[in-house]
Design an enzyme around this catalytic site. Structure first.
Site, PDB file in Angstrom:
ATOM      1  N   ASN A  40       0.863  -1.185   0.000  1.00 22.95           N
ATOM      2  CA  ASN A  40       0.000   0.000   0.000  1.00 22.95           C
ATOM      3  C   ASN A  40       0.894   1.227   0.000  1.00 22.95           C
ATOM      4  O   ASN A  40       1.356   1.690   1.046  1.00 22.95           O
ATOM      5  CB  ASN A  40      -0.911  -0.012   1.229  1.00 22.95           C
ATOM      6  N   GLU A  41       1.146   1.696  -1.195  1.00 24.54           N
ATOM      7  CA  GLU A  41       2.076   2.812  -1.380  1.00 24.54           C
ATOM      8  C   GLU A  41       1.390   4.142  -1.051  1.00 24.54           C
ATOM      9  O   GLU A  41       0.164   4.184  -0.897  1.00 24.54           O
ATOM     10  CB  GLU A  41       2.568   2.829  -2.833  1.00 24.54           C
ATOM     11  N   PRO A  42       2.167   5.243  -0.934  1.00 25.67           N
ATOM     12  CA  PRO A  42       1.575   6.551  -0.679  1.00 25.67           C
ATOM     13  C   PRO A  42       0.386   6.796  -1.616  1.00 25.67           C
ATOM     14  O   PRO A  42       0.463   6.503  -2.803  1.00 25.67           O
ATOM     15  CB  PRO A  42       2.714   7.518  -0.977  1.00 25.67           C
TER      16      PRO A  42
END
Ligand code: F6R
Length: 647
Positions: free
Chosen positions: A165-167
């Protein structure tokens, strides 16, 4: 430096929004988590119930898996009632690839325990694109059907990702296909050898999926994670740092080691959050911080400045600003020396190195064949010029970091040279054909053949020897250790062992040094620099009864990318513009690393540029504190390996 939980007190955590324990070491924390999981498994077994575990891959949890395997083998812990869901998998990714998380999990855990195969769930990197959303929904439904995760283990990426879950990930996100952040791609390059081979996408459980777990462990080791952990623990909840969503979880526990905790306010600026027991080091740290904050030289800070910036207590400890300023200024001043091997025939009370013996035996350990000149080339030159008996030891062959076309060029050279000499022509021609076919047949991500690795290693050897000769060493003072742990042919290395220590021991016993220099890059606990550091440390500890060892000082330099914090520097070696130029020429000898090296990191500058920028920045920092203005400075920290602190 060993930080333990005792550092923690109620007031020091008031800025922390995630319950965080600073643990003695990665091993201690992983054993604890594994034991807690084992207890839960046994408890559920007694009740005839299942346990649902959410698992992560990457370096962070490996020791948990090792301990779980040990508990299974030595203490009969059964996993028959365990169901697992992995967080993520690269997309696309074949299960049979050694780079898949499917392989990782079987390699580290599943193949060694009695978990039923049908209890293992890992996002499928092979699913056709058009079926991905259906696959993700089924995955999510399956977790829910089991009643959700009992425990979720999480590492954290440098982007603040948990899972992938990236930025920008939403707090309501569930299992889905995502795009990896460039920093994550760069970090994965170590496993994939080349950046372009890293998959750009992944299937990951979402924030909502993770938040539903009954218990979450967030883990981080090493200085590389210090910056992001500070934001995750102390920062506001934001999509930009997805790990901050965990601040809303009711049962989350964050376990980090001392290096990953370095940026937390309670460690970095303890006076902001708690009452500090002032001592010399803490006073130095605070005064330097204040000087940098105010952008004013140390000797110009006033009583009022101290008071206005929460340092009133420090004034009480130091008497007044003037005495405090002078004390800290002198302490920084005393780190500066143009005599890294000690200045002979002088009072050395306030110098970083001893005056005697005037001619010291020195070993510079260089993890890769160019770290010596990149990181401490100026000091290396001074040690030789000042008449010390300097040896350099290249710890690894560095053979993964040479471009294929360079290997080919050198093989071609050998072939044509031999043919000109009209000697053993066939032998060289055959070898050349072999090299050519090995290079042409190499599949993506596969290691080079032994022959190609040998050529690449020799290329780097030649460059290192040339650099060391340029600095002024004779060949009998240039050592190539070729430590075995490195020789996997891949970016991921083996585990260091007795073989590595014995090779290092032979050299140290031969030289009996007064000074040893090592790369003290503790940032990345799994990187080559840290492994090389540990090998030297283990060897020195094994040699602790040698008569010369109590006179042996261990100095740490840092790699190309970062410098020691200024309050930690214990020896600062100023370089003149001429010194810097000579250092640059030594770095130039490493032709295979010039222009665009195989592993450039996220920095488009060449190594010599990074080194110069960093050395100039250190000089500027000293200057801004009000010390003498130098062109550049190389910095070192001493590691007291014989004291109990280093145990
Ligand atoms: C792995 C995962 C990632 C990693 C993170 C840290 O399944 O989901 O979030 O936990 O990238 O990786 P390491 O542990 O290698 O530093």
């Amino acid at each position: 430096m060993v930080l333990t939980q005792s550092v923690l007190d109620a007031s020091s955590t008031m800025l922390e929004r995630l319950p965080t324990s600073i643990v003695e070491s990665e091993s201690v924390a992983c054993k604890r988590v594994a034991l807690e999981i084992a207890d839960l498994i046994r408890k559920r077994q007694a009740e005839n119930k299942l346990v649902v575990l959410g698992l992560a891959t990457g370096n962070t949890p490996i020791k948990i898996y090792q301990e779980l395997v040990r508990l299974h083998k030595d203490e009969n812990l059964s996993f028959s009632n365990v169901v697992t869901f992995n967080l993520d998998e690269y997309y696309p990714m074949s299960k049979s690839s050694v780079l898949s998380y499917y392989y990782f999990m079987h390699h580290h855990l599943f193949s060694h325990i009695d978990i039923p195969e049908e209890h293992i769930n890992i996002p499928n990197g092979e699913v056709p694109k058009e079926n991905i959303s259906e696959f993700c929904k089924t995955y999510e439904d399956k977790i829910n059907a089991y009643g959700g995760l009992d425990v979720q283990i999480l590492g954290i990426g440098r982007t603040g990702h948990v899972g992938f879950n990236e930025p920008g990930s939403h707090m309501e996100s569930v299992t889905r296909l995502v795009k990896l952040h460039p920093i994550t791609i760069m970090d994965a390059t170590r496993e994939f050898s080349r950046e372009e081979l890293v998959p750009r996408r992944a299937i990951t459980m979402g924030i909502k999926s993770i938040m539903k777990a009954k218990k979450v462990y967030l883990l981080a080791w090493g200085e590389k994670k210090a910056g992001i952990m500070q934001q995750a623990v102390e920062g506001p909840i934001t999509e930009e740092i997805p790990a901050t969503f965990l601040q809303n979880h009711k049962n989350v526990e964050t376990l980090i080691d001392g290096d990953a905790a370095r940026e937390l306010t309670r460690i970095k600026r303890p006076w902001v959050v708690s009452v500090v027991n002032w001592d010399e080091q803490k006073a130095k740290n605070a005064v330097i911080w204040l000087s940098q904050k105010l952008e004013r030289p140390i000797l110009k800070i006033t009583d009022e400045d101290y008071r206005k910036n929460g340092l009133g207590d420090l004034l009480a400890y130091g008497g007044d600003s003037q005495s405090l300023n002078v004390e800290v200024f002198n302490a920084v001043q005393h780190t500066i020396t143009g005599w890294p091997g000690g200045k002979p025939h002088t009072d050395d009370t306030n110098r970083p190195e001893r005056a005697t013996p005037a001619r010291k035996r020195v070993v510079i350990f260089s993890p890769h064949p160019d770290d010596d000149v990149i990181s401490m080339g100026g000091t290396f030159l001074k040690l030789v010029e000042q008449g010390h008996d300097v040896h350099v030891a290249y710890q690894t062959s560095g053979n993964v970091a040479v471009h294929d076309d360079d290997a080919r060029r050198f093989a071609e050279f050998a072939k044509e040279f031999a043919s000109d000499l009209k000697s053993s022509n066939d032998l060289f021609a055959n070898k050349y054909d072999e090299v050519l076919s090995d290079l042409e047949n190499k599949k993506e991500g596969e290691p080079d053949s032994l022959l190609v690795r040998q050529i690449k290693g020799l290329i780097r050897r030649g460059e290192a020897a040339s650099g060391a000769r340029f600095v002024g060493l004779n060949d009998d003072h240039i050592h190539f250790l070729d430590l075995p742990f490195y020789e996997t042919g891949k970016a991921v290395k083996g585990v260091p062992g007795e073989g590595d220590v014995n090779i290092t021991k032979d050299l140290l016993l031969k030289v009996r040094p007064h000074q040893v220099y090592v790369a003290g890059d503790l940032r990345d606990p799994h990187g080559t620099h840290k492994v090389c550091f540990d090998v030297v440390l283990d060897t020195l500890k094994e040699l602790r009864t040698e008569p010369w060892i109590s006179d042996c000082w261990l100095w740490m330099y840092r790699g190309a990318w970062h410098e020691w914090p200024v309050d930690e520097i214990e020896m600062a070696v100023p370089l003149s513009p001429l010194d810097l130029k000579k250092k640059r020429l030594a770095i130039f000898k490493h032709q295979s690393q010039k222009d665009s090296p195989v592993f450039p990191g996220n920095d488009s500058r060449e190594f010599w540029q990074r080194a110069e920028d960093r050395n100039r920045a250190t000089a500027r920092l000293y200057d801004s504190l009000g010390l003498v203005e130098y062109e550049a400075i190389e910095a070192f920290v001493r590691y007291p390996f014989l004291s109990s602190e280093a145990e």
